[in-house]
Scaffold this motif. Structure first.
Motif, PDB file in Angstrom:
ATOM      1  N   ALA A   1       9.923   8.491  -4.082  1.00 41.47           N
ATOM      2  CA  ALA A   1      10.067   7.152  -3.628  1.00 41.47           C
ATOM      3  C   ALA A   1      11.067   6.457  -4.424  1.00 41.47           C
ATOM      4  O   ALA A   1      11.746   5.629  -4.129  1.00 41.47           O
ATOM      5  N   ALA A   2      10.935   6.676  -5.669  1.00 38.57           N
ATOM      6  CA  ALA A   2      11.652   5.993  -6.719  1.00 38.57           C
ATOM      7  C   ALA A   2      13.059   6.406  -6.751  1.00 38.57           C
ATOM      8  O   ALA A   2      13.951   5.459  -6.668  1.00 38.57           O
ATOM      9  N   ASP A   3      13.701   7.696  -6.499  1.00 38.82           N
ATOM     10  CA  ASP A   3      14.808   8.135  -6.140  1.00 38.82           C
ATOM     11  C   ASP A   3      15.367   7.607  -4.950  1.00 38.82           C
ATOM     12  O   ASP A   3      16.642   7.256  -4.774  1.00 38.82           O
ATOM     13  N   ALA A   4      14.533   7.390  -3.800  1.00 31.78           N
ATOM     14  CA  ALA A   4      15.238   6.777  -2.808  1.00 31.78           C
ATOM     15  C   ALA A   4      15.312   5.178  -2.731  1.00 31.78           C
ATOM     16  O   ALA A   4      15.626   4.593  -1.522  1.00 31.78           O
ATOM     17  N   GLY A   5      14.685   4.385  -3.848  1.00 29.48           N
ATOM     18  CA  GLY A   5      14.850   3.104  -3.731  1.00 29.48           C
ATOM     19  C   GLY A   5      13.704   2.402  -2.619  1.00 29.48           C
ATOM     20  O   GLY A   5      13.805   1.510  -2.028  1.00 29.48           O
TER      21      GLY A   5
ATOM     22  N   VAL B   1      -2.487   6.294 -15.138  1.00 24.88           N
ATOM     23  CA  VAL B   1      -2.553   6.234 -13.789  1.00 24.88           C
ATOM     24  C   VAL B   1      -1.279   6.065 -13.082  1.00 24.88           C
ATOM     25  O   VAL B   1      -0.544   4.930 -13.930  1.00 24.88           O
ATOM     26  N   LEU B   2      -0.535   6.865 -12.581  1.00 25.82           N
ATOM     27  CA  LEU B   2       0.826   6.567 -11.969  1.00 25.82           C
ATOM     28  C   LEU B   2       1.088   5.526 -10.795  1.00 25.82           C
ATOM     29  O   LEU B   2       0.433   5.691  -9.898  1.00 25.82           O
ATOM     30  N   SER B   3       1.531   4.520 -11.123  1.00 24.84           N
ATOM     31  CA  SER B   3       2.126   3.591 -10.151  1.00 24.84           C
ATOM     32  C   SER B   3       3.667   3.283  -9.789  1.00 24.84           C
ATOM     33  O   SER B   3       4.587   3.699 -10.717  1.00 24.84           O
ATOM     34  N   TYR B   4       3.712   2.514  -8.760  1.00 25.26           N
ATOM     35  CA  TYR B   4       5.295   2.343  -8.330  1.00 25.26           C
ATOM     36  C   TYR B   4       5.306   1.272  -7.397  1.00 25.26           C
ATOM     37  O   TYR B   4       4.327   0.971  -6.468  1.00 25.26           O
ATOM     38  N   GLY B   5       6.117   0.216  -7.732  1.00 25.22           N
ATOM     39  CA  GLY B   5       6.361  -0.887  -6.790  1.00 25.22           C
ATOM     40  C   GLY B   5       5.014  -1.898  -7.036  1.00 25.22           C
ATOM     41  O   GLY B   5       5.007  -2.953  -5.829  1.00 25.22           O
ATOM     42  N   LEU B   6       4.397  -1.910  -8.060  1.00 24.35           N
ATOM     43  CA  LEU B   6       3.308  -3.124  -8.264  1.00 24.35           C
ATOM     44  C   LEU B   6       3.973  -4.430  -8.462  1.00 24.35           C
ATOM     45  O   LEU B   6       4.468  -4.432  -9.485  1.00 24.35           O
ATOM     46  N   ARG B   7       3.699  -5.285  -7.789  1.00 25.65           N
ATOM     47  CA  ARG B   7       4.176  -6.839  -7.938  1.00 25.65           C
ATOM     48  C   ARG B   7       3.206  -7.830  -7.708  1.00 25.65           C
ATOM     49  O   ARG B   7       3.080  -8.534  -6.800  1.00 25.65           O
ATOM     50  N   PRO B   8       2.478  -7.796  -8.909  1.00 27.31           N
ATOM     51  CA  PRO B   8       1.495  -8.876  -8.991  1.00 27.31           C
ATOM     52  C   PRO B   8       1.934 -10.195  -9.092  1.00 27.31           C
ATOM     53  O   PRO B   8       3.223 -10.266  -9.632  1.00 27.31           O
ATOM     54  N   THR B   9       1.394 -11.195  -8.485  1.00 27.82           N
ATOM     55  CA  THR B   9       1.993 -12.417  -8.519  1.00 27.82           C
ATOM     56  C   THR B   9       1.653 -13.373  -9.739  1.00 27.82           C
ATOM     57  O   THR B   9       2.189 -14.663  -9.921  1.00 27.82           O
ATOM     58  N   GLY B  10       1.093 -12.922 -10.640  1.00 31.48           N
ATOM     59  CA  GLY B  10       0.677 -13.545 -11.994  1.00 31.48           C
ATOM     60  C   GLY B  10       1.952 -13.622 -12.707  1.00 31.48           C
ATOM     61  O   GLY B  10       2.932 -13.139 -12.456  1.00 31.48           O
TER      62      GLY B  10
ATOM     63  N   LEU C   1       7.537   4.789   3.464  1.00 26.21           N
ATOM     64  CA  LEU C   1       7.791   4.136   2.339  1.00 26.21           C
ATOM     65  C   LEU C   1       8.851   3.357   2.312  1.00 26.21           C
ATOM     66  O   LEU C   1       9.067   2.190   1.419  1.00 26.21           O
ATOM     67  N   ALA C   2       9.957   3.565   2.906  1.00 26.82           N
ATOM     68  CA  ALA C   2      11.203   2.861   3.101  1.00 26.82           C
ATOM     69  C   ALA C   2      11.019   1.617   3.646  1.00 26.82           C
ATOM     70  O   ALA C   2      12.056   0.607   3.425  1.00 26.82           O
TER      71      ALA C   2
ATOM     72  N   LEU D   1      11.565   1.679 -10.851  1.00 20.37           N
ATOM     73  CA  LEU D   1      10.939   2.536 -11.929  1.00 20.37           C
ATOM     74  C   LEU D   1       9.191   2.615 -11.718  1.00 20.37           C
ATOM     75  O   LEU D   1       8.654   1.606 -11.686  1.00 20.37           O
ATOM     76  N   GLU D   2       8.945   3.935 -11.870  1.00 20.26           N
ATOM     77  CA  GLU D   2       7.627   4.198 -11.999  1.00 20.26           C
ATOM     78  C   GLU D   2       6.649   3.452 -13.332  1.00 20.26           C
ATOM     79  O   GLU D   2       7.557   3.474 -14.014  1.00 20.26           O
ATOM     80  N   THR D   3       5.414   3.482 -13.253  1.00 19.20           N
ATOM     81  CA  THR D   3       4.583   2.863 -14.419  1.00 19.20           C
ATOM     82  C   THR D   3       3.620   3.677 -14.740  1.00 19.20           C
ATOM     83  O   THR D   3       2.613   3.942 -13.855  1.00 19.20           O
ATOM     84  N   HIS D   4       3.445   4.233 -15.888  1.00 19.33           N
ATOM     85  CA  HIS D   4       1.962   4.646 -16.249  1.00 19.33           C
ATOM     86  C   HIS D   4       1.074   3.512 -16.825  1.00 19.33           C
ATOM     87  O   HIS D   4       1.423   3.028 -17.904  1.00 19.33           O
TER      88      HIS D   4
END
Length: 432
Positions: A310-314, A251-260, A431-432, A276-279
């Motif tokens: 979204a990644a390109d645009a920061g 699954v392609l994700s972007y901007g996930l910031r878990p608190t753990g 998204l910005a 950076l996107e994450t698979h």
């Protein structure tokens, strides 16, 4: 219809064929065909034709060489068979029907043959089962009986059914080898197990008849039921020490910031910080504890291009991409985020498959429709027309949007399909 010809398989002459195919005889041949196919192709019994019209009485009178004056006729098939043999047709009833076409089917023989094949299938399966360590295990008799009652296996052709049941027995015997087995792996990969027992790494893929039979056996051996969903089936495989493929789908994700503070969560935080996107694979998702800040807003999109842009645009927002359909790995991530208390906003394609997918996400996760109102669609459609963008027409059956009763009628009226990229600039603003 006079004259005599020995029974033969040569074509009917034109004159005889023209007579036998008169409209007034059509009901007779249909009824006779049905009776013969039930009778093992033997001309026995009678046919009763009712409500005969004038044409039918005339044609039947000529065929049977006796006048019919009422609207009902009882025809003895042995007499009809003899009459046809001594007529210009020169052949019996079965041969005549074959000549008129299509070929007759001996349904009684077909039933007997099918019954014999089924008996052979189960006999061979029981013999194969008896030669394995499964034989003394109490659940195996119930497993075999449930397969027999379900009928799905017996509806396959003989070769396929035999292959599948023997592969199922071989697979279960490999998983439950008995107390004296030697050199068996503690854990099987599903592809490895499938290769061992079927010759193909995909032999036990989810959804195949073979995998269903094997899972039913595992469930009976474990005194549980076969789950209806893919995550449940994977859990059942693991109960039998089989590891499903959990790395090929992502699954392609972007901007996930878990608190753990685990290493996996720190990696997600760092990748988010660097845009950076994450698979993520199912295997990774099983090890992650996705604790998120309260009411984190998760934007869900359909097309990977939105994540890339979204990644390109920061952009700083959090994105999850379904990549066209909400597969198991996508739902697993979204389920985890829902459990963590996140809120969702969804955007997808403005076409009927896109609305179908949006309905699933909106209903399952109580997601807010994100720039997917009738007004949004109308604005984008108008903009593409002004810009001279080639128009993609809507196809397929209409789908009502659960979040906006005006969307489907508006799409129907304009008839234009819009992929998610048509709204890319607007999505990036959000998204910005």
């Amino acid at each position: 219809m006079t004259g005599h010809r020995a029974a033969n398989s040569t074509p009917l002459d034109a004159e005889t064929l023209a007579f036998l195919t008169r409209p007034g005889l059509a009901r007779l041949w249909t009824a006779a065909r049905t009776r013969l196919e039930r009778n093992g192709l033997q001309p026995t019994g009678t046919i009763r034709l009712q409500h005969l019209d004038t044409q039918e009485r005339q044609d039947l009178s000529l065929l049977l060489a006796k006048p019919l004056t009422t609207s009902t006729a009882t025809i003895h098939l042995p007499d009809l068979n003899t009459r046809l043999r001594t007529s210009a047709a020169g052949r019996g009833l079965a041969e005549t029907l074959t000549a008129l076409g299509p070929a007759l089917t001996d349904r009684r023989a077909a039933r007997d043959a099918a019954a014999a094949q089924r008996a052979s299938l189960w006999s061979a399966a029981e013999a194969a089962l008896a030669d394995t360590p499964l034989a003394p295990q109490p659940w195996t008799a119930r497993w075999m009986e449930e397969i027999r009652r379900a009928g799905t296996l017996a509806r396959q052709d003989q070769h396929t059914a035999t292959t599948i049941i023997h592969q199922a027995i071989r697979t279960l015997a490999t998983l439950f080898p008995g107390p004296h087995a030697e050199h068996t792996p503690a854990v099987w990969g599903r592809g490895e197990l499938a290769t061992r027992t079927t010759g193909s790494a995909h032999g036990l893929d989810d959804g195949t008849l073979l995998s269903r039979l094997v899972l039913r056996g595992i469930a009976l051996a474990s005194d549980t039921h076969v789950p209806a969903d893919a995550p449940g089936r994977r859990t059942l495989w693991r109960q039998a020490s089989v590891t499903p493929d959990e790395v090929s789908s992502t699954v392609l994700s972007y901007g996930l910031r878990p608190t753990g503070a685990s290493w996996g969560e720190k990696i997600l935080q760092e990748r988010a910080d660097h845009n950076l996107e994450t698979h993520l694979t199912l295997r990774e998702l099983r090890t992650l504890h996705l604790e998120m800040p309260p009411r984190t807003r998760i934007h869900v999109c359909e097309n990977p291009r939105v994540v890339e842009a979204a990644a390109d645009a920061g952009c700083t927002a959090t994105l999850v991409c379904t990549s066209g359909s909400a597969t198991t790995v996508v739902r697993t991530l979204l389920d985890a985020l829902a459990t963590a208390g996140c809120a969702f906003a969804y955007h997808g394609d403005f076409d009927w498959p896109g609305i179908t997918l949006a309905n699933r996400v909106v209903e399952r996760y109580r997601a807010q429709a994100w720039r997917m109102s009738a007004q949004d669609y109308e604005y984008l459609a108008t903009r593409t027309q002004i810009h001279g963008t080639p128009q993609l027409l809507l196809t397929g059956p209409r789908v009502e949007a659960v979040w906006d009763i005006e969307l489907a009628p508006t799409m129907d009226a304009l008839g234009i399909a819009l992929h998610e990229e048509a709204a890319l600039d607007l999505l990036l603003e959000d998204l910005a």
